[in-house]
Design an enzyme around this catalytic site. Sequence first.
Site, PDB file in Angstrom:
ATOM      1  N   SER A 304       0.837  -1.200   0.000  1.00 47.01           N
ATOM      2  CA  SER A 304       0.000   0.000   0.000  1.00 47.01           C
ATOM      3  C   SER A 304       0.870   1.247   0.000  1.00 47.01           C
ATOM      4  CB  SER A 304      -0.900   0.016   1.232  1.00 47.01           C
ATOM      5  OG  SER A 304      -0.186   0.460   2.383  1.00 47.01           O
ATOM      6  N   ASP A 305       0.307   2.361  -0.401  1.00 42.65           N
ATOM      7  CA  ASP A 305       0.963   3.625  -0.136  1.00 42.65           C
ATOM      8  C   ASP A 305       0.725   3.973   1.331  1.00 42.65           C
ATOM      9  OD1 ASP A 305       2.353   6.009  -0.499  1.00 42.65           O
ATOM     10  OD2 ASP A 305       1.410   6.420  -2.429  1.00 42.65           O
ATOM     11  N   TYR A 306       1.341   5.042   1.769  1.00 50.40           N
ATOM     12  CA  TYR A 306       1.407   5.412   3.183  1.00 50.40           C
ATOM     13  C   TYR A 306       0.008   5.580   3.784  1.00 50.40           C
ATOM     14  CZ  TYR A 306       3.356   8.002   7.201  1.00 50.40           C
ATOM     15  OH  TYR A 306       3.730   8.436   8.448  1.00 50.40           O
ATOM     16  N   THR A 307      -0.376   4.675   4.677  1.00 51.80           N
ATOM     17  CA  THR A 307      -1.664   4.651   5.399  1.00 51.80           C
ATOM     18  C   THR A 307      -2.872   4.624   4.467  1.00 51.80           C
ATOM     19  OG1 THR A 307      -1.920   7.072   5.664  1.00 51.80           O
ATOM     20  CG2 THR A 307      -0.656   5.904   7.361  1.00 51.80           C
ATOM     21  N   ALA A 308      -2.687   4.189   3.224  1.00 48.98           N
ATOM     22  CA  ALA A 308      -3.804   4.226   2.277  1.00 48.98           C
ATOM     23  C   ALA A 308      -4.945   3.309   2.692  1.00 48.98           C
ATOM     24  CB  ALA A 308      -3.317   3.862   0.878  1.00 48.98           C
TER      25      ALA A 308
END
Length: 764
Positions: A304-308
Amino acid sequence: MHARTPAMAALLGLACFLSPVSAVTPVSQRALAIPPAGSQGADARIDSLVARMTVEEKVGQLSLYGPADTNIPGNPQAAQRNAQQEIDDVRAGRLTGLFNNQGLERKRVLQEVAVRESRLGIPLLYGADVIHGFRTIFPMPLAEAASWEPELAERTARAAAVEASADGFRWTFAPMVDIARDARWGRGIEGAGEDVYLANLFAAARVRGFQGNDLSRGDALLATPKHFAAYGAAEGGLDYAATDISERTLRQVYLPPFRAALDAGALSVMSAFNEISGIPSIANPALLTGVLRDEWKFKGFVVSDYTADEELIAHGYAANGREAAKQSFLAGTDVSMQSGLYMRYLPELVASGEVPMARLDDAVRRVLWVKQKLGLFDHPFRGLDGPPPQARAENPEHIALAREDARRSIVMLKNQRSVLPLPKSGKKIALIGPFGSGTQDLLGAWSLFPGQSAPVGIEDGLRAALRDPGALTVVRGSGIDTPLAGGIEAAVAAARDADVVVLAVGEGQLMSGEARSRTDIGIPQAQQDLAEAVAAAGKPVVVLLSNGRAMALRGAVRNADAILVTWFLGVQTGSAIADVMFGDFNPSGRLPVSFPQTSGQVPFYYGQKRTGRPLPDNDQAMAFKTRYVDTTNQALYPFGYGIGYAPVRYDSVELSRDRLPLGSSLRVRATITNTGQREAEEVVQLYTAERAASVTRPVRELKNFQKVRIEPGASKVVEFTLGAEDLQFIGRDMKPTVEPGEFDLWVAPSATGGIRKTFALTRE
């Protein structure tokens, strides 16, 4: 639910594209994506580990965090942990690795704990945002794409991998392969521009550079093409905003660079923040399972991207963190970055049967398989036992490469009355503008790590090249977006006393990049006022344009005698600019993005669709045609455009045949002549357009190009081979197709103009 009509199905394509996760085939009924487990060697190691792992340890291999007790560069702070908690998590097998954690000592300590104190001894994987260099900062990726030399990008990615792996990193969250056609979107600076063909070549080249020819080598970085998918199509060019595009556009424009990157060997993919037609990418099974796994047979893992995953709650797609973790994981996101949701909720989701154990094992196998491919099980401390960055000598080969890369990235847009190149003596030069002195804004976004080589500023580069450094006067004149007291007056005085003015204006490094969308892509008003006042002094003006996107130029900047697009060029900025300005290097860059005339034209790109009421080729203003009332439809400077110090002429184009049967090819021969007194380096471009098809087609599409050198007064024949397969597009059934018909073909110096020929694609 409402029944879908045939028209809706044709528009939406895959049924699961807008369907809930529950409609997707259960993971337990699908074949595992990694090679089948066996009784020997590598697979046996993975089988043994998975068989012995607890559910918590399995989820740990799917949990990635930034470093404890520190800010994570370039990201908001979320789910921060302290150093003791970090140690405890490693010892308990509750994380797979860390990203952007600076310093070798802490990395060594944590790897010691992972390998020698955790129950199973699974090594950590350290990742980083190595976007355009690590210690040696190269031009931003968009600038580098202006070189039109993918092999150059491969070399800089290789250099970055060598430097980053020496600091213990084995994974990079790059390359960004998003197509960007709206210059308001700030992250276009991280990609290769607006064109699919060019982006495909750079995506593959960067993956090859990062990973090398053997991923298990100690200097290889695992590449991560991002952001999957269509992140660059955000509405209004607003970062993180929704994307609403057809499946055809997704498949025709936004997916191909990812496929090119995976075909080049990338084994991790980062999902995107944005939604597509109502489904957030991180929880989109049609993308992450349907396309990646079922269609493309991707064997690596999705991060995932950051906290997505946690952001699914704010999207209004998940009611809470538990649901967000479930949706993301079942859709195909294997590794969760930073939120901690997987560790918090996946064990209970597996226990309840809502997430099949087979899906969990599938994801863990992928991660372990990639760690194995990286050689981490056999050499977990490789790259962690060297001296700290500040104790290492600069690599002269990388510095030389940075200079070569930077000067090849510069695009000359204008050179009236041959103002350039400037002589190294005999003229007084006034360097004016907020970027003329200092090095603060030269590197661009994502220059994160300590121990970087000192950048060469524009003033330093020019003074080093001049025979009399005292011939250069430097005046700031204004701030980036604010005036300076007395700045304009001092700048005008310097201009009047000079023979030529070099105006260093444009964007600061914080004006492009992530979360740096702009509604106005012009020069900030404070700098525009400075430019107008300086131009009124009546001296020749050379503009050095600092930018991370296509820009809409106006007034004195647009009307300057010469314009060099100098982007964010990295550590050798000043030296590279001096090389071009004083004629030691003939500018050879070409635009990877179209420069519109005004901000109101964006999104603007050359490959637009025809309409039923097209404007005539001469762009003559006519009522009831596709046009604005206050400007023409043309670019200020089109995609592919750029000039050098030697003018060239396109003399002739010949086709080997005028009928191209399916399954065959034709040769295109073009004669280009250098009419100047210096060697020319020309990017000869091949475009096609189908006149009529079952799906409307763009007015032009780039199909090939060659960068060639031509001696003064000489001619060169450039030859292309065009196959029927080069003319395919996504048809009505959402599958690639080639249709017989009439085609236009251009050999041209940019996406406009050139010499046109026609041919017919036939069935036999």
